[in-house]
Scaffold this motif. Structure first.
Motif, PDB file in Angstrom:
ATOM      1  N   ILE A   8       0.869  -1.192   0.000  1.00 36.45           N
ATOM      2  CA  ILE A   8       0.000   0.000   0.000  1.00 36.45           C
ATOM      3  C   ILE A   8       0.895   1.227   0.000  1.00 36.45           C
ATOM      4  N   GLY A   9       0.774   1.997  -1.084  1.00 39.40           N
ATOM      5  CA  GLY A   9       1.614   3.181  -1.259  1.00 39.40           C
ATOM      6  C   GLY A   9       2.570   2.959  -2.410  1.00 39.40           C
ATOM      7  N   ALA A  10       2.296   3.636  -3.533  1.00 41.93           N
ATOM      8  CA  ALA A  10       3.122   3.441  -4.733  1.00 41.93           C
ATOM      9  C   ALA A  10       4.103   4.602  -4.899  1.00 41.93           C
ATOM     10  N   ASP A  32      -2.827   2.259  -4.296  1.00 45.98           N
ATOM     11  CA  ASP A  32      -2.579   3.667  -3.971  1.00 45.98           C
ATOM     12  C   ASP A  32      -3.899   4.424  -4.063  1.00 45.98           C
ATOM     13  N   MET A  34      -4.185   7.423  -5.026  1.00 46.59           N
ATOM     14  CA  MET A  34      -4.142   8.374  -6.141  1.00 46.59           C
ATOM     15  C   MET A  34      -4.406   7.653  -7.459  1.00 46.59           C
ATOM     16  N   LYS A  40       4.835  12.177  -5.684  1.00 47.35           N
ATOM     17  CA  LYS A  40       5.862  13.002  -5.005  1.00 47.35           C
ATOM     18  C   LYS A  40       7.229  12.790  -5.665  1.00 47.35           C
ATOM     19  N   ASN A  50      17.478  14.438  -7.244  1.00 46.48           N
ATOM     20  CA  ASN A  50      18.712  14.131  -6.519  1.00 46.48           C
ATOM     21  C   ASN A  50      18.538  12.755  -5.875  1.00 46.48           C
ATOM     22  N   LEU A 162       3.386   4.250   3.066  1.00 47.71           N
ATOM     23  CA  LEU A 162       2.398   5.326   2.883  1.00 47.71           C
ATOM     24  C   LEU A 162       2.980   6.731   2.958  1.00 47.71           C
ATOM     25  N   LEU A 170      -0.378  15.381  -2.972  1.00 50.83           N
ATOM     26  CA  LEU A 170       0.231  14.354  -3.821  1.00 50.83           C
ATOM     27  C   LEU A 170      -0.088  12.949  -3.305  1.00 50.83           C
ATOM     28  N   SER A 172       0.257  11.593   0.139  1.00 46.96           N
ATOM     29  CA  SER A 172       0.663  11.195   1.496  1.00 46.96           C
ATOM     30  C   SER A 172       0.253  12.295   2.464  1.00 46.96           C
ATOM     31  N   ALA A 338       6.712  21.330   3.644  1.00 47.52           N
ATOM     32  CA  ALA A 338       8.074  20.829   3.861  1.00 47.52           C
ATOM     33  C   ALA A 338       8.431  19.809   2.780  1.00 47.52           C
ATOM     34  N   GLY A 366      10.051   3.232   4.065  1.00 48.98           N
ATOM     35  CA  GLY A 366      10.021   4.589   3.502  1.00 48.98           C
ATOM     36  C   GLY A 366       9.888   5.670   4.560  1.00 48.98           C
ATOM     37  N   GLU A 367       9.299   6.778   4.123  1.00 53.21           N
ATOM     38  CA  GLU A 367       9.272   7.972   4.965  1.00 53.21           C
ATOM     39  C   GLU A 367       8.331   7.852   6.157  1.00 53.21           C
ATOM     40  N   TYR A 378      19.591  11.989   0.388  1.00 44.58           N
ATOM     41  CA  TYR A 378      19.501  11.083   1.549  1.00 44.58           C
ATOM     42  C   TYR A 378      18.087  10.550   1.749  1.00 44.58           C
ATOM     43  N   CYS A 383      14.566   5.728   1.456  1.00 46.23           N
ATOM     44  CA  CYS A 383      13.284   5.125   1.050  1.00 46.23           C
ATOM     45  C   CYS A 383      13.543   3.866   0.218  1.00 46.23           C
TER      46      CYS A 383
END
Ligand SMILES: Cc1cc2nc3c(=O)[nH]c(=O)nc-3n(C[C@H](O)[C@H](O)[C@H](O)COP(=O)(O)OP(=O)(O)OC[C@H]3O[C@@H](n4cnc5c(N)ncnc54)[C@H](O)[C@@H]3O)c2cc1C
Length: 400
Positions: A8-10, A32, A34, A40, A50, A162, A170, A172, A338, A366-367, A378, A383
């Motif tokens: 869950i979360g692409a 997802d 969306m 993102k 980057n 997620l 976007l 999340s 942010a 991930g985040e 980074y 992630c």
């Protein structure tokens, strides 16, 4: 053996886990909320994607501060070079920029994402868009809201990827926090990371200089220094040099309500040399012109020097101000603006497979996990690395 896996979360963490698990022969469905994946990631590519950083691994690791020891096994197993090789394998060769940051030659995320999604399709990964995860049913099934109806899934293992809570439009938005909290999972509050800070500019400065960059400056705070660019906006300061210190600055503001920093507007010149240059002022020349010519300051920097009050005329005092201009940060900008999110699932809730100890068969990557890093590649590197680690963890758990 059951081989159905729900991710869950692409975003990048979910997509790389899907790739690894599909390659290992699992039937993967990527859900997802969306209509399309990795929004993102695509936005991240707008200003130059980057992907990672080329500095020595030991230095690289220190950028994650307290989370470094916890992240280390995943980053060692999937280090920056592995990420570069992976991008290369998708036809997106990378290069090292002058700051050591690594970018795909195309700079954008879209060609990389297109090739990646083609690869996932070839591996048989099913994509279920517009599936908003709402938690678990009484029978333990995953529940999704899809087209006004509730859809259930009963996978052998689930990966939650997620994301954090920045840029919620976007996809999340951190809406998963109550779902996990209800299950007794310890979470650290989601906070803005790599975000801007509020500054009470004077009306005139704000009107003239909102949107102006402060190039090649240094920000000094609590013995730390970050060089680079910052950006003035109507209510504050943001940009790379600010983000590099965003974690300690955020902590100081949360503790004390405000924080004093110093700006070095000419970090490449020492104070004595600067004072010498400022001593040679032509008769009749305005101080602003003199500062522009002798100290090489842009109009925005000259105006910034005037913000605290009347400028000293004496060269040594002026040089000292240019090298250490005081600035008060009075608050945090909202998490919505942010670049990334600090906080999330406490690392103590995860086992070495990145499985939630209280929810056997449910993994996270991930985040949404409690680590943070500065900009510079980074974020994506961690992630990807945790996505790969969770995929290996799922395989290992299913095998056992
Ligand atoms: C402007 C900007 C620029 C950036 N630039 C860089 C950069 O150059 N380098 C770098 O390293 N990092 C960069 N980042 C950060 C990087 O993009 C993120 O760290 C990364 O995308 C996080 O990946 P993730 O897979 O954990 O989560 P996300 O990419 O956030 O993906 C999570 C996915 O989960 C989905 N989701 C959330 N809740 C639900 C739900 N309830 N049901 C179903 N689906 C759900 C979302 O729709 C989303 O698709 C940037 C970020 C921003 C905002």
């Amino acid at each position: 053996m059951a081989r159905d896996i729900a991710i869950i979360g692409a975003g990048p963490a979910g997509l790389i886990a899907a790739e690894r698990l599909a390659e290992a022969g699992y039937a993967v469905t990527l859900y997802d909320r969306m209509p399309s994946p990795a929004r993102k990631f695509l936005l991240a590519g707008r200003g130059g994607l980057n992907l990672t950083h080329s500095e020595p691994f030991e230095t690289f690791l220190t950028r994650y501060r307290e989370a470094a020891p916890w992240l280390e096994p995943a980053l060692r197993a999937f280090p920056p070079q592995a990420l570069r090789d992976w991008a290369d394998g998708l036809g997106q060769e990378t290069f090292i920029g002058s700051s050591g940051r690594v970018f795909p030659k195309a700079m954008k995320a879209s060609p990389l994402l297109r090739a990646w999604l083609r690869r996932l399709e070839g591996l048989g990964v099913a994509f279920a868009p517009r599936h908003d995860w709402r938690g678990w049913g009484e029978n333990g099934a995953l529940l999704f809201e899809h087209d006004g109806a509730t859809v259930e899934a009963h996978p052998a293992a689930t990966l939650l990827a997620l994301g954090g809570a920045s840029w919620p439009r976007l996809g999340s938005d951190g809406g998963w926090t109550p779902l996990l909290a209800e299950r007794g999972i310890a979470l650290l509050p989601l906070r803005p990371a790599n975000g801007g800070f509020a500054v009470a500019w004077s009306q005139i400065f704000r009107e003239r200089f909102a949107g102006a960059p402060l190039k090649r400056i240094a920000i000094c705070f609590a013995g730390g220094e970050a060089r680079g660019e910052a950006m003035i906006d109507a209510d504050g300061l943001e940009g790379g040099a600010v983000y590099a210190l965003s974690a300690p600055l955020r902590e100081a503001i949360q503790r004390d309500g405000k924080v004093a920093i110093r700006l070095d507007l000419r970090p490449d010149l020492d104070e004595a040399h600067l004072a010498e240059r400022l001593a040679a002022r032509r008769k009749g020349e305005t101080l602003s012109n003199h500062l522009r010519k002798a100290a090489g300051l842009a109009p925005v920097s000259v105006a910034l020097l005037r913000e605290p009050g009347r400028l000293p005329e004496e060269p040594a005092a002026l040089a000292a101000l240019i090298k250490a201009l005081p600035l008060m940060l009075t608050g945090l900008r909202p998490i919505e603006r942010a670049i990334s999110t600090a906080g999330g699932i406490a690392t103590s809730e995860l086992d070495e497979n990145l499985m939630l100890k209280r929810l056997a068969g449910t993994f996270a990557a991930g985040e949404m996990l409690d680590w943070e890093g500065p900009t510079g590649g980074y974020l994506l590197q961690a992630c990807f690395a945790t996505g790969v680690a969770a995929a290996l963890g799922i395989e290992s758990w299913l095998r056992s």
